[in-house]
Scaffold this active site. Structure first.
Site, PDB file in Angstrom:
ATOM      1  N   GLU A   1      -9.382  -0.229  -2.432  1.00 53.79           N
ATOM      2  CA  GLU A   1     -10.287  -1.031  -1.592  1.00 53.79           C
ATOM      3  C   GLU A   1     -10.796  -0.297  -0.352  1.00 53.79           C
ATOM      4  O   GLU A   1     -11.866  -0.601   0.170  1.00 53.79           O
ATOM      5  CB  GLU A   1      -9.597  -2.327  -1.167  1.00 53.79           C
ATOM      6  CG  GLU A   1      -8.338  -2.054  -0.370  1.00 53.79           C
ATOM      7  CD  GLU A   1      -7.613  -3.287   0.097  1.00 53.79           C
ATOM      8  OE1 GLU A   1      -8.205  -4.353   0.144  1.00 53.79           O
ATOM      9  OE2 GLU A   1      -6.423  -3.147   0.425  1.00 53.79           O
TER      10      GLU A   1
ATOM     11  N   ASP B   1       0.815  -1.228   0.000  1.00 52.10           N
ATOM     12  CA  ASP B   1       0.000   0.000   0.000  1.00 52.10           C
ATOM     13  C   ASP B   1       0.845   1.274   0.000  1.00 52.10           C
ATOM     14  O   ASP B   1       0.303   2.361  -0.161  1.00 52.10           O
ATOM     15  CB  ASP B   1      -0.914   0.032   1.234  1.00 52.10           C
ATOM     16  CG  ASP B   1      -1.969  -1.057   1.215  1.00 52.10           C
ATOM     17  OD1 ASP B   1      -2.110  -1.715   0.180  1.00 52.10           O
ATOM     18  OD2 ASP B   1      -2.641  -1.235   2.247  1.00 52.10           O
TER      19      ASP B   1
HETATM   20  O1  LIG Z   1      -3.876 -10.458   3.348  1.00 51.97           O
HETATM   21  P1  LIG Z   1      -5.226 -10.105   3.830  1.00 51.97           P
HETATM   22  O2  LIG Z   1      -5.380 -10.475   5.262  1.00 51.97           O
HETATM   23  O3  LIG Z   1      -6.298 -10.604   2.950  1.00 51.97           O
HETATM   24  O4  LIG Z   1      -5.326  -8.538   3.827  1.00 51.97           O
HETATM   25  C1  LIG Z   1      -5.388  -7.736   2.714  1.00 51.97           C
HETATM   26  C2  LIG Z   1      -4.718  -6.445   3.033  1.00 51.97           C
HETATM   27  O5  LIG Z   1      -3.338  -6.608   2.962  1.00 51.97           O
HETATM   28  C3  LIG Z   1      -2.743  -5.551   2.236  1.00 51.97           C
HETATM   29  O6  LIG Z   1      -2.377  -6.049   0.983  1.00 51.97           O
HETATM   30  C4  LIG Z   1      -1.483  -5.052   2.881  1.00 51.97           C
HETATM   31  O7  LIG Z   1      -1.648  -4.924   4.206  1.00 51.97           O
HETATM   32  P2  LIG Z   1      -0.374  -5.008   5.181  1.00 51.97           P
HETATM   33  O8  LIG Z   1       0.743  -4.277   4.505  1.00 51.97           O
HETATM   34  O9  LIG Z   1      -0.849  -4.334   6.420  1.00 51.97           O
HETATM   35  O10 LIG Z   1      -0.027  -6.421   5.387  1.00 51.97           O
HETATM   36  C5  LIG Z   1      -3.844  -4.511   2.110  1.00 51.97           C
HETATM   37  O11 LIG Z   1      -3.732  -3.768   0.931  1.00 51.97           O
HETATM   38  C6  LIG Z   1      -5.067  -5.339   2.124  1.00 51.97           C
HETATM   39  O12 LIG Z   1      -6.142  -4.628   2.620  1.00 51.97           O
END
Ligand SMILES: O=P(O)(O)OC[C@H]1O[C@](O)(COP(=O)(O)O)[C@@H](O)[C@@H]1O
Ligand SMILES: Nc1ncnc2c1ncn2[C@@H]1O[C@H](COP(=O)(O)OP(=O)(O)O)[C@@H](O)[C@H]1O
Ligand SMILES: [Mg+2]
Length: 497
Positions: free
Chosen positions: A319, A220
Site C-alpha cells: 500500500e 507490517d
Molecule cells: O487501521 P487503519 O487506521 O486503517 O490503518 C491502516 C494501517 O495500519 C497498518 O495495518 C498497521 O499500522 P500500525 O502497525 O502502525 O498500526 C498499516 O499496514 C496500514 O497502513
C-alpha cells in the site's frame, strides 16, 4: 553502568568490545525493594526442567555474523524467569492495553499474559483497558481472568479494542496511579512503544513502583531489531489466498491481469514474502523500491511484454509503494489520529493507469481484476506458528515484569527471547533493503525490472552503507574504557581487520 543519552537505555561494556544495551529496573529509582522467591520454583509443571531460571549474566548478541578480530558488539538481556521476583503475587495489579492497527495474534498475546500471570505467578488481579491509550481515562475496564480469555485466541482482532491517538501522558499515569496498577503491559507498534516510553518516564519521575513493558505488534514487520513481528507469518499466509485468486482470475482471461494490494505502509515485507512464497507473482512493488510507469524500462512496458510472453500476469503492490507518483494526481495530505500519513490507494491508481494504457492500444484488450484483501488479512486469527510465538512473547514479558524490569519491549533476536530498551525499538524502522539478497531473490523470481539504472543502484548502496555506518557509529560512541578492547571505534576495528 553509564547513561547513554536515551533515558531508558543503560549501557554496560565488557571485554573485546562487548556492549550490553540494558533495560531499566525498578531498583534504579526505588531503593531497598524487597524480593521474593519466584513462585515457579514450586510449580510442578516446571520442576522437571534442569535449569529453568535464566542466569542473570545471559545476553543475546544483536549480530551473529562476526569477524575473527571484530568486536563482540551489542547485546540484549536474555528474557526468562529469574530466581527472585520483585512482586508478591497478591500485591500485583496488572493491566493490559492494545493500541494502533489490528494484527493477527493480539488476542493470543492478551490470553497468554493473563494465563502466565495467573498460572505461573499466582496473580489474580488483571484488568483490560478498553480501546487503546484513551481507554485509561475515558472508558471502563474489563476484568481479565483465564476463563474470560480461554477461547479468545481463536478470534481475530482484540477483545480489548484498540485506537489511534488519545495518548495523554498525565491522564494515563494518573489513571494508573489512582487504580493502584503496578504492572502495565502495552501491546502495539512503533507509535505505541513511543507512548509506552513516555509513560515509563512519567512513572519513574513520580517514583511509583509500577513497571511498564511493551510487546511489539505490527503487521507490517516494520519494527527494528527483532527477527519478525507476531502476526506477520499469518499475514503472509493469508495473502497467498488473495494472490491465488488473482492468479486464477488472470489465467482464465485473455491478457488477464490480477492486481493485489497488501499492507505495508513504509515497509514492503508482507508483499516481498508473499511474492516469494507464491511463485505466481510477476511484479512486486514495495515502498522502498521506486518505479515509474511510462517509457523504456517502465512498468507499462514490462506489463505489455509479460502479457505477450505469458498471456496473463499477477501484480502485488504494497500500500505504501509509489506514493509519490499517486500524490502527483492527488496531492492532499491527511493524517490519522496518531499522526500517521493516510495513504492514497496505489492499487486503484495502478489499475486505472494500466487500463488507460491498454485502452489506447486497439490490438491488445486486457481484463484487469483488482483485489484489496488488506483488512481481511489483518482481521484473521493468528496461525499455529504465530500462536506459539505470541505465547512465548507474552510469557517472556511477564517474567521480565515480575523480575522488576521496566521500560522494555519483549522481542525475539536471532531466535532468542530478549528484553530490548524502548529507545532501540523506536529509533529506526525496519525496512526492506533493496540492495540485499532477499530483494534480489524477488527480482529473480518475478523477472521484473529493478527500475533502477546503475547510477541509482550505486546511490542506494551508498545510502545503505551510510545507514549501517550510522548504526555502528552510534555503538562506537559508547565508551569501552576500562576493558581489554584496544580500539575506541568499532568502525575502525571493522576496517582494520
Ligand atoms: O487501521 P487503519 O487506521 O486503517 O490503518 C491502516 C494501517 O495500519 C497498518 O495495518 C498497521 O499500522 P500500525 O502497525 O502502525 O498500526 C498499516 O499496514 C496500514 O497502513
Ligand atoms: N510519539 C508518540 N508519543 C506518544 N504516543 C504516541 C506517539 N506516537 C504514537 N503514539 C500513540 O500510540 C498509539 C498507537 O500509535 P499508532 O501509530 O496509531 O499505531 P502503532 O503503535 O501500531 O504504530 C496511539 O494511541 C498514539 O496516540
Ligand atoms: Mg506504526
Amino acid at each position: 553502568m553509564e547513561d547513554h543519552g536515551h533515558p531508558s537505555t543503560k549501557i554496560e561494556t565488557g571485554d573485546f568490545g562487548y556492549i550490553l544495551e540494558d533495560i531499566p529496573h525498578l531498583s534504579d529509582y526505588i531503593p531497598n525493594l524487597k524480593t521474593y522467591p519466584n513462585p515457579m520454583r514450586f510449580n510442578p509443571a516446571y520442576s522437571v526442567v534442569k535449569q529453568y531460571f535464566i542466569d542473570c549474566d545471559d545476553t543475546v548478541p544483536e549480530k551473529v555474523v562476526v569477524q575473527k578480530n571484530g568486536p563482540r558488539g551489542t547485546h540484549f538481556r536474555r528474557a526468562g524467569p529469574r530466581q527472585n521476583v520483585y512482586f508478591k503475587p497478591d500485591e500485583v495489579h496488572a493491566c493490559v492495553v492494545t493500541c494502533g492497527g489490528l494484527c493477527p495474534g493480539l488476542n493470543t498475546v492478551i490470553r497468554e499474559i493473563v494465563c502466565a500471570l495467573y498460572h505461573m505467578y499466582g496473580v489474580s488481579r488483571v484488568l483490560g483497558i478498553d480501546g487503546g491509550y484513551r481507554g485509561f481515562y475515558s472508558k471502563n475496564t474489563i476484568t481479565l481472568t483465564p476463563k474470560f480469555v480461554n477461547d479468545i485466541h481463536k478470534r481475530g482482532g482484540t477483545v480489548l479494542g484498540s485506537s489511534r491517538g488519545g495518548h495523554d501522558k498525565l491522564k494515563i499515569v494518573d489513571s494508573i496511579q489512582d487504580r493502584g496498577i503496578n504492572q502495565v503491559y502495552i501491546i502495539g507498534g512503533d507509535g505505541t512503544q513511543k507512548g509506552a516510553a513516555v509513560i515509563y518516564e512519567e512513572i519513574k519521575r513520580r517514583g511509583i513502583k509500577a513497571v511498564v513493558a511493551g510487546i511489539p505488534k505490527t503487521i507490517d514487520n516494520d519494527i527494528a531489531v527483532i527477527d519478525r513481528s507476531f502476526g506477520f507469518d499469518t499475514a503472509v499466509e493469508e495473502a497467498q489466498r488473495a494472490i491465488n485468486a488473482a492468479h486464477v482470475e488472470a489465467e482464465s482471461a485473455e491478457n488477464g491481469i490480477g492486481v493485489v494490494k497488501l499492507m505495508g505502509r513504509y515497509s514492503g515485507f508482507i508483499a516481498m514474502y508473499a511474492t516469494l512464497a507464491s511463485r505466481d507473482v510477476d511484479l512486486c512493488l514495495i515502498p522502498e523500491s521506486p518505479f515509474y510507469l511510462e517509457g523504456r524500462g517502465g512498468l507499462l512496458e514490462y506489463v505489455e511484454r509479460r502479457l505477450k510472453e505469458n498471456g496473463h500476469m499477477v501484480i502485488v503492490v504494497a500500500e505504501g509503494a509509489g506514493q509519490e507518483l499517486v500524490a502527483q494526481s492527488n496531492s492532499s495530505i491527511a493524517k490519522d489520529a496518531s499522526g500517521n500519513k493516510l495513504l492514497k490507494d496505489v492499487g486503484m491508481w495502478l489499475s486505472d493507469n494500466i487500463k488507460a494504457h491498454f485502452a489506447k492500444k486497439k490490438h491488445m484488450h486486457i481484463t484487469l481484476k483488482y483485489i484489496d484483501p488488506t483488512y481481511m488479512i489483518r482481521a484473521v486469527p493468528s496461525n499455529a506458528s504465530d500462536n506459539i510465538y505470541c505465547t512465548l512473547l507474552a510469557q517472556s514479558c511477564v517474567h521480565g515484569v515480575m523480575a522488576g524490569f521496566t521500560g522494555f519491549t519483549s522481542g525475539l533476536v536471532h531466535g532468542r527471547h530478549t528484553y530490548i530498551p524502548f529507545s532501540r525499538i523506536v529509533d529506526h524502522p525496519n525496512k526492506v533493503v533493496i540492495t540485499d539478497r532477499m530483494w534480489a531473490r524477488v527480482l529473480s523470481s518475478t523477472n521484473q525490472p529493478s527500475f533502477l539504472g546503475p547510477k541509482e543502484v550505486l546511490e542506494f548502496q551508498k545510502v545503505e552503507e551510510q545507514r549501517i555506518q550510522l548504526l555502528e557509529g552510534e555503538n562506537s560512541s559508547i565508551s569501552t574504557s576500562g576493558t581489554n578492547f584496544e580500539c575506541t571505534s568499532l568502525l575502525r576495528c571493522f576496517s582494520c581487520s
